[in-house]
Write an enzyme that holds these catalytic residues in place. Structure first.
Site, PDB file in Angstrom:
ATOM      1  N   ASP A   1       0.766  -2.248  -1.159  1.00  0.00           N
ATOM      2  CA  ASP A   1      -0.109  -3.308  -0.655  1.00  0.00           C
ATOM      3  C   ASP A   1      -1.356  -2.695  -0.025  1.00  0.00           C
ATOM      4  OD1 ASP A   1      -0.940  -5.910   0.183  1.00  0.00           O
ATOM      5  OD2 ASP A   1      -0.215  -5.425   2.197  1.00  0.00           O
TER       6      ASP A   1
ATOM      7  N   TYR B   1       9.066  -6.039   3.197  1.00  0.00           N
ATOM      8  CA  TYR B   1       8.814  -7.460   2.976  1.00  0.00           C
ATOM      9  C   TYR B   1      10.105  -8.276   2.986  1.00  0.00           C
ATOM     10  CZ  TYR B   1       3.869  -6.940   1.703  1.00  0.00           C
ATOM     11  OH  TYR B   1       2.521  -6.717   1.716  1.00  0.00           O
TER      12      TYR B   1
ATOM     13  N   LYS C   1       6.807   8.618   1.918  1.00  0.00           N
ATOM     14  CA  LYS C   1       6.621   9.211   3.243  1.00  0.00           C
ATOM     15  C   LYS C   1       7.919   9.952   3.564  1.00  0.00           C
ATOM     16  CE  LYS C   1       4.390   9.849   7.138  1.00  0.00           C
ATOM     17  NZ  LYS C   1       3.211  10.743   7.218  1.00  0.00           N
TER      18      LYS C   1
ATOM     19  N   ASP D   1      -5.558  -2.284  -1.696  1.00  0.00           N
ATOM     20  CA  ASP D   1      -6.776  -2.830  -1.078  1.00  0.00           C
ATOM     21  C   ASP D   1      -7.815  -1.723  -0.939  1.00  0.00           C
ATOM     22  OD1 ASP D   1      -5.806  -5.417  -0.776  1.00  0.00           O
ATOM     23  OD2 ASP D   1      -6.506  -5.593   1.294  1.00  0.00           O
TER      24      ASP D   1
ATOM     25  N   ASP E   1       0.019   9.073   3.342  1.00  0.00           N
ATOM     26  CA  ASP E   1      -1.216   9.314   4.108  1.00  0.00           C
ATOM     27  C   ASP E   1      -2.178  10.196   3.313  1.00  0.00           C
ATOM     28  OD1 ASP E   1       0.721  11.263   4.420  1.00  0.00           O
ATOM     29  OD2 ASP E   1       0.352  11.608   6.554  1.00  0.00           O
TER      30      ASP E   1
HETATM   31  C1  IPM Z   1      -1.078  -8.911  -2.039  1.00  0.00           C
HETATM   32  C2  IPM Z   1      -1.207  -9.766  -0.812  1.00  0.00           C
HETATM   33  C3  IPM Z   1       0.165 -10.327  -0.451  1.00  0.00           C
HETATM   34  C4  IPM Z   1       1.071  -9.156  -0.187  1.00  0.00           C
HETATM   35  C5  IPM Z   1       0.172 -11.329   0.729  1.00  0.00           C
HETATM   36  C6  IPM Z   1      -0.743 -12.495   0.467  1.00  0.00           C
HETATM   37  C7  IPM Z   1       1.556 -11.784   1.065  1.00  0.00           C
HETATM   38  O1  IPM Z   1      -1.774  -9.044   0.234  1.00  0.00           O
HETATM   39  O2  IPM Z   1      -0.629  -9.436  -3.082  1.00  0.00           O
HETATM   40  O3  IPM Z   1      -1.417  -7.732  -1.986  1.00  0.00           O
HETATM   41  O4  IPM Z   1       1.101  -8.632   0.945  1.00  0.00           O
HETATM   42  O5  IPM Z   1       1.794  -8.734  -1.100  1.00  0.00           O
HETATM   43 MG    MG Z   2      -2.419  -7.112  -0.329  1.00  0.00          MG
END
Ligand code: IPM
Ligand code: MG
Length: 365
Positions: free
Chosen positions: A247, A141, A191, A251, A223
């Site tokens: 990240d 990032y 990794k 999700d 992975d």
């Molecule tokens: C998260 C989001 C953010 C990230 C985006 C919106 C920049 O996906 O907080 O997980 O990638 O960190």
């Molecule tokens: Mg995210």
């Protein structure tokens, strides 16, 4: 007590879910006799439109002076041009960096009454309760070089996954500290079979482990971890990992809890300690969901639970945090569901109704 909070609703469904978290905080303030002074500011696309930047200096300064920051979400199709000079996400990233929020805590807890809301089999997800510690201000990032350019043979772009041992050490420590208060089992995700930054990560994790002889440290490749998450998630307790891996994995992990709309997060500037106030920014893990914006249909629970984390970590109000978490549980027990966690025989409600129900439970406890 008197607390100063900066509120950044952001874009899309951000303002809707933040409104419900504030309702909950108002109930907390009445019930427990606190005063939350709210300073509402812009971030993301809303800020680009009004102020020309994704987050203004004034807003960053106000955040720095506050006890904590509550954020909704940023982004939307309106600002999505890949060639745009400024993007809504820049506001969030700048806040994280400037506020030194290196430790992102993302708890994943499956509520027993929601086991049917997930796509996964109930016997896999029953009793799942773990926490991701995601490094938040390093890696791909922020690493340099990061740019795009034209060559004689076409376009090229680069991002850099860079980590210093200090950056790794401070986040791994957060993992160990949390593990000490839970099952004394820490999984470090990397990794290391391919990436040099991961090999340093693993080495530093092993060195830091010497300070925590009561915690067992396991290394897991990212992975394999993505597979473990859905194969046997009950095995997991505390996981620590770098920014991009965290990240992606969180999700995926949100699907265990039934919906992205259930997962809160805390981004902290220090190691969380019970009874101590650590500055932080609190936001749901979901995005701005532009397709759902303005329809009063999204689930505000992730944001309400983020406010609970704020009470716990930045305001050191454990009782109040538990009251909010209990209220959420009670409302779910009563059978109320937003569309994303709806199942047969339950009562479907909108965003504002869900917020009202939770606030009422807080007041009535
Ligand atoms: C998260 C989001 C953010 C990230 C985006 C919106 C920049 O996906 O907080 O997980 O990638 O960190
Ligand atoms: Mg995210």
């Amino acid at each position: 007590m008197d607390f100063k909070l900066v509120v950044l609703p952001g874009d899309g469904v951000g303002p809707e879910v933040v409104a419900e978290a504030i309702k909950t905080l108002e109930a907390v303030s009445k019930k427990f006799g606190h005063n939350f002074r709210l300073d509402r500011r812009l971030v993301g696309g809303a800020s680009i439109d009004a102020e020309g930047v994704a987050v203004s200096e004034e807003t960053v300064t106000r955040c720095q002076k506050a006890d904590a920051v509550l954020l909704g979400a940023v982004g939307g199709p309106k600002w999505d041009d890949p060639l745009a000079k400024v993007r809504p996400e820049d506001g969030l990233l700048e806040l994280r960096k400037r506020l030194g929020l290196f430790a992102n805590l993302r708890p994943v807890k499956v509520f027993p009454m929601l086991v049917d809301a997930s796509n996964l089999k109930p016997q896999i997800i029953e009793g799942v309760d773990f926490i991701f510690v995601r490094e938040l201000i390093g890696g791909l990032y922020f690493g340099r070089p990061k740019r795009r350019w034209q060559t004689s043979r076409g376009r090229r772009a680069v991002d850099s996954m860079a980590y210093s041992e200090q950056e790794i050490e401070r986040i791994v420590r957060v993992g160990f500290e949390l593990a000490q208060r839970r099952q004394r089992k820490l999984i470090s995700v990397d990794k290391a079979n391919v990436l040099e930054s991961s090999r340093l990560w693993r080495q530093v994790a092993i060195e830091v482990a010497r300070d925590y002889p009561d915690v067992s440290l396991e290394h897991m490749l990212v992975d394999a971890c993505s597979m473990r998450l859905i194969q046997n998630p009950r095995y997991l307790d505390v996981l620590v990992t770098e920014n991009t891996f965290g990240d992606i994995l969180t999700d995926e992990a949100s699907m265990l809890a039934g919906s992205m709309g259930m997962l809160p997060s805390a981004s902290l500037a220090g190691v969380p300690q019970s009874g101590v106030r650590t500055f932080g920014l609190y936001e749901p893990i979901h995005g701005s969901a532009p397709r759902h914006a303005g329809k009063n249909e999204v689930n505000p629970i992730a944001t309400v639970l983020s406010a609970a984390m704020m009470l716990r970590y930045s305001l050191a109000r454990e009782k109040e945090a538990e009251a909010v978490e209990k209220a959420v549980e009670n409302v779910l027990d009563d059978g109320y569901r937003t569309y994303d966690i709806m199942s047969e025989g339950k009562t479907k409600v909108g965003t504002a109704e869900m917020g009202d129900l939770i606030a009422r439970k807080v007041s009535g406890q």
